[in-house]
Structure formats: C-alpha cells, structure tokens
Design an enzyme around this catalytic site. Structure first.
Site, PDB file in Angstrom:
ATOM      1  N   ARG A   9       0.709  -9.244  13.451  1.00 34.86           N
ATOM      2  CA  ARG A   9       0.061  -8.221  12.621  1.00 34.86           C
ATOM      3  C   ARG A   9      -0.925  -8.865  11.642  1.00 34.86           C
ATOM      4  O   ARG A   9      -1.990  -8.313  11.377  1.00 34.86           O
ATOM      5  CB  ARG A   9       1.114  -7.422  11.848  1.00 34.86           C
ATOM      6  CG  ARG A   9       1.866  -6.451  12.747  1.00 34.86           C
ATOM      7  CD  ARG A   9       3.145  -5.986  12.113  1.00 34.86           C
ATOM      8  NE  ARG A   9       2.957  -5.088  11.005  1.00 34.86           N
ATOM      9  CZ  ARG A   9       3.857  -4.878  10.043  1.00 34.86           C
ATOM     10  NH1 ARG A   9       4.996  -5.530  10.056  1.00 34.86           N
ATOM     11  NH2 ARG A   9       3.610  -4.032   9.089  1.00 34.86           N
ATOM     12  N   LYS A  24       0.831  -1.214   0.000  1.00 33.20           N
ATOM     13  CA  LYS A  24       0.000   0.000   0.000  1.00 33.20           C
ATOM     14  C   LYS A  24       0.866   1.265   0.000  1.00 33.20           C
ATOM     15  O   LYS A  24       0.628   2.188  -0.776  1.00 33.20           O
ATOM     16  CB  LYS A  24      -0.932   0.009   1.228  1.00 33.20           C
ATOM     17  CG  LYS A  24      -1.823  -1.223   1.342  1.00 33.20           C
ATOM     18  CD  LYS A  24      -2.786  -1.129   2.519  1.00 33.20           C
ATOM     19  CE  LYS A  24      -2.142  -1.083   3.892  1.00 33.20           C
ATOM     20  NZ  LYS A  24      -1.367  -2.308   4.239  1.00 33.20           N
ATOM     21  N   ARG A  57      11.953  -6.744   3.802  1.00 27.15           N
ATOM     22  CA  ARG A  57      11.783  -5.290   3.674  1.00 27.15           C
ATOM     23  C   ARG A  57      12.813  -4.532   4.510  1.00 27.15           C
ATOM     24  O   ARG A  57      13.079  -4.892   5.647  1.00 27.15           O
ATOM     25  CB  ARG A  57      10.367  -4.914   4.123  1.00 27.15           C
ATOM     26  CG  ARG A  57      10.103  -3.424   4.045  1.00 27.15           C
ATOM     27  CD  ARG A  57       8.643  -3.105   3.959  1.00 27.15           C
ATOM     28  NE  ARG A  57       7.943  -3.238   5.222  1.00 27.15           N
ATOM     29  CZ  ARG A  57       6.663  -2.936   5.385  1.00 27.15           C
ATOM     30  NH1 ARG A  57       5.941  -2.514   4.361  1.00 27.15           N
ATOM     31  NH2 ARG A  57       6.094  -3.083   6.559  1.00 27.15           N
ATOM     32  N   ARG A  68      -8.663   0.859  10.159  1.00 29.01           N
ATOM     33  CA  ARG A  68      -8.258  -0.527  10.388  1.00 29.01           C
ATOM     34  C   ARG A  68      -9.258  -1.265  11.247  1.00 29.01           C
ATOM     35  O   ARG A  68      -9.063  -2.446  11.532  1.00 29.01           O
ATOM     36  CB  ARG A  68      -6.915  -0.534  11.101  1.00 29.01           C
ATOM     37  CG  ARG A  68      -5.719  -0.899  10.224  1.00 29.01           C
ATOM     38  CD  ARG A  68      -4.497  -0.694  11.073  1.00 29.01           C
ATOM     39  NE  ARG A  68      -3.352  -1.436  10.690  1.00 29.01           N
ATOM     40  CZ  ARG A  68      -2.293  -0.927  10.067  1.00 29.01           C
ATOM     41  NH1 ARG A  68      -2.299   0.324   9.674  1.00 29.01           N
ATOM     42  NH2 ARG A  68      -1.253  -1.676   9.835  1.00 29.01           N
ATOM     43  N   ARG A  75      12.306  -2.670  10.220  1.00 33.31           N
ATOM     44  CA  ARG A  75      11.344  -2.241  11.237  1.00 33.31           C
ATOM     45  C   ARG A  75      11.207  -3.337  12.288  1.00 33.31           C
ATOM     46  O   ARG A  75      11.171  -4.517  11.948  1.00 33.31           O
ATOM     47  CB  ARG A  75       9.976  -2.012  10.570  1.00 33.31           C
ATOM     48  CG  ARG A  75       9.875  -0.705   9.841  1.00 33.31           C
ATOM     49  CD  ARG A  75       8.644  -0.582   8.976  1.00 33.31           C
ATOM     50  NE  ARG A  75       7.393  -1.011   9.590  1.00 33.31           N
ATOM     51  CZ  ARG A  75       6.192  -0.843   9.035  1.00 33.31           C
ATOM     52  NH1 ARG A  75       6.089  -0.232   7.862  1.00 33.31           N
ATOM     53  NH2 ARG A  75       5.099  -1.267   9.615  1.00 33.31           N
TER      54      ARG A  75
HETATM   55  P1  AMP Z   1       1.666   0.264   9.155  1.00 37.30           P
HETATM   56  O1  AMP Z   1       2.889   1.027   8.833  1.00 37.30           O
HETATM   57  O2  AMP Z   1       0.424   0.762   8.467  1.00 37.30           O
HETATM   58  O3  AMP Z   1       1.843  -1.238   9.020  1.00 37.30           O
HETATM   59  O4  AMP Z   1       1.375   0.534  10.729  1.00 37.30           O
HETATM   60  C1  AMP Z   1       2.334   0.195  11.711  1.00 37.30           C
HETATM   61  C2  AMP Z   1       1.653   0.083  13.056  1.00 37.30           C
HETATM   62  O5  AMP Z   1       1.087   1.358  13.429  1.00 37.30           O
HETATM   63  C3  AMP Z   1       0.504  -0.911  13.166  1.00 37.30           C
HETATM   64  O6  AMP Z   1       0.955  -2.234  13.359  1.00 37.30           O
HETATM   65  C4  AMP Z   1      -0.226  -0.358  14.387  1.00 37.30           C
HETATM   66  O7  AMP Z   1       0.452  -0.659  15.588  1.00 37.30           O
HETATM   67  C5  AMP Z   1      -0.116   1.149  14.158  1.00 37.30           C
HETATM   68  N1  AMP Z   1      -1.232   1.649  13.336  1.00 37.30           N
HETATM   69  C6  AMP Z   1      -1.143   2.175  12.088  1.00 37.30           C
HETATM   70  N2  AMP Z   1      -2.349   2.528  11.639  1.00 37.30           N
HETATM   71  C7  AMP Z   1      -3.232   2.213  12.617  1.00 37.30           C
HETATM   72  C8  AMP Z   1      -4.642   2.316  12.746  1.00 37.30           C
HETATM   73  N3  AMP Z   1      -5.403   2.810  11.739  1.00 37.30           N
HETATM   74  N4  AMP Z   1      -5.207   1.897  13.901  1.00 37.30           N
HETATM   75  C9  AMP Z   1      -4.462   1.410  14.910  1.00 37.30           C
HETATM   76  N5  AMP Z   1      -3.132   1.259  14.857  1.00 37.30           N
HETATM   77  C10 AMP Z   1      -2.512   1.662  13.717  1.00 37.30           C
END
Ligand code: AMP
Length: 209
Positions: free
Chosen positions: A166, A13, A122, A88, A155
C-alpha cells in the site's frame, strides 16, 4: 465546505475526519469504508473488489469514480463533505474536478516508519466503525470495542506484506496528487505525527471559507 484528506495509509485521515465532521455538519466519505461494507455484505461490488483490497492494490478508476459520483449526488452533502481516500490517482482527481469543486486539500504529512508502527497496531470494530490502536488508543477492555462490545479485528490489508504494498502504491500513484493540488493552490500541509487531538486542533483554524 468540500474537503479532500490526502495522505498515505495510516496517516490518520479517517480518525481526524470522524473527529471534525460534526463540527462542520458534513459527512465523512471514505471509499475504503464503502468497499469494506460491500465486501462484508457480499454485494456484486464487494465480490469484485475483495482480492484487490486484501493485496493493497487500487480498485480500477472507473469503478471508484462512478461510486463517488453517485455518493456525491446524495442529499446529505448539502453543507459539503470530507473525502477520505479519494482521489488516489490523477485520473480520479481530474474526474472529481468535473463533477464538484474542492475548497481545501489537506495533506497529512508523516514518515514511513511511523506509518508502519501505526498500521501494525491498528484494530477496528466493524459495526461501530471505531478505530483503536494497541499502544496509542487501546480499548478499555482488551480486544473489544468500548461502544458495542464487539471483538476488534485487524484489517487484512494492515498485515505487513499488504502495508508495504500500500505504501509503494501510494508513492507511485497517489503522491503525485500533492503537486497536482499544490499547483491549483488548494493544498494545506498538516503534521500528522502528533496525537489525533493535536492534529485535529491544528487543522480546524485552517478551515475558513
Ligand atoms: P483505505 O481504507 O482508504 O486505506 O482503502 C482501503 C483500500 O480500498 C485501498 O487499499 C484500495 O484497495 C481501496 N480503495 C480505497 N479508495 C480507493 C480509491 N480512491 N481508488 C482505488 N482504490 C481505493
């Protein structure tokens, strides 16, 4: 054009958002990036969410919703935006519907095995925001960003235990949004398995207002 990019972690994404945002003059808004920047800058928000991100759990809805509501009040969304990683949960989607309208929800479709391969390889450059992959998209000089020369890092939440958590969190809390937006007639599936260029090329014709 107001877009949501929906899909499991590792579906690409963020990569695709960065590739198409300039074409539509819209910002890429990634809640994950906002949380990571807060952690890096050691802000109160960063301290509050650090351990949640490391484990791969979700930040509580009320914190995330407020953050996005504030972000969508900024001037740079005049032409729209790409929301990557938000909503989410169903409560987040309902809250979003109260303060904006959505044109399309792009559902990035990819299987679990491919995701695990992608995430384990990654590597990211924190300052430039560039995303690499050890096999699919390596930097010119191993271990360093092409743009800034900074060292690439993995990360914490791309490590195996967190990835599995996740994916489970995605299945339980985020996958129900597929039906939610499909019922509203907003959902467009996209095959996220091919290379980023192929995915971006197949997405653009879907985005017509
Ligand atoms: P991402 O980079 O989108 O994979 O997000 C990394 C982490 O940020 C996720 O595993 C959550 O811990 C937190 N996070 C990101 N977006 C959200 C969301 N919309 N709601 C809750 N936690 C989020």
């Amino acid at each position: 054009m107001n877009l949501i990019f929906l899909g499991p972690p590792g579906a690409g994404k963020g990569t695709i958002a960065i590739m198409i945002k300039d074409r539509f003059s819209i910002p890429h808004i990634s809640t994950g990036d906002i949380f990571r920047a807060a952690i890096k800058n050691e802000t109160p928000l960063g301290k509050q969410v650090k351990s949640i991100l490391t484990s791969g759990d979700l930040v509580p809805d009320e914190i995330t919703i407020k953050l996005v509501e504030e972000r969508l009040a900024c001037d740079d969304i005049v032409n729209g935006y790409i929301l990557d990683g938000f909503p989410r949960t169903i409560p987040q989607a309902k809250a979003l519907g109260n303060f904006t309208h959505i044109d399309y929800v792009i559902n990035f479709v990819i299987n679990r095995e491919s995701i695990i391969k992608r995430l384990s390889g990654r590597r990211i450059a924190k300052d430039s925001g560039k995303i690499y992959h050890l096999v699919n998209n390596p930097p010119k000089r191993e271990g360093f960003c092409d743009e800034t020369g900074e060292p690439l890092i993995q990360r914490d939440d791309d490590k195996e235990e967190a990835v599995i958590n996740r994916l489970d969190v995605y299945e339980k809390q985020t996958a129900p949004l597929i039906d939610y937006y499909s019922t509203m007639g907003l959902l467009q599936d996209i095959d996220a398995a091919p290379s980023p260029k192929v995915v971006a090329d197949s997405l653009i014709p879907l985005l017509k207002l």
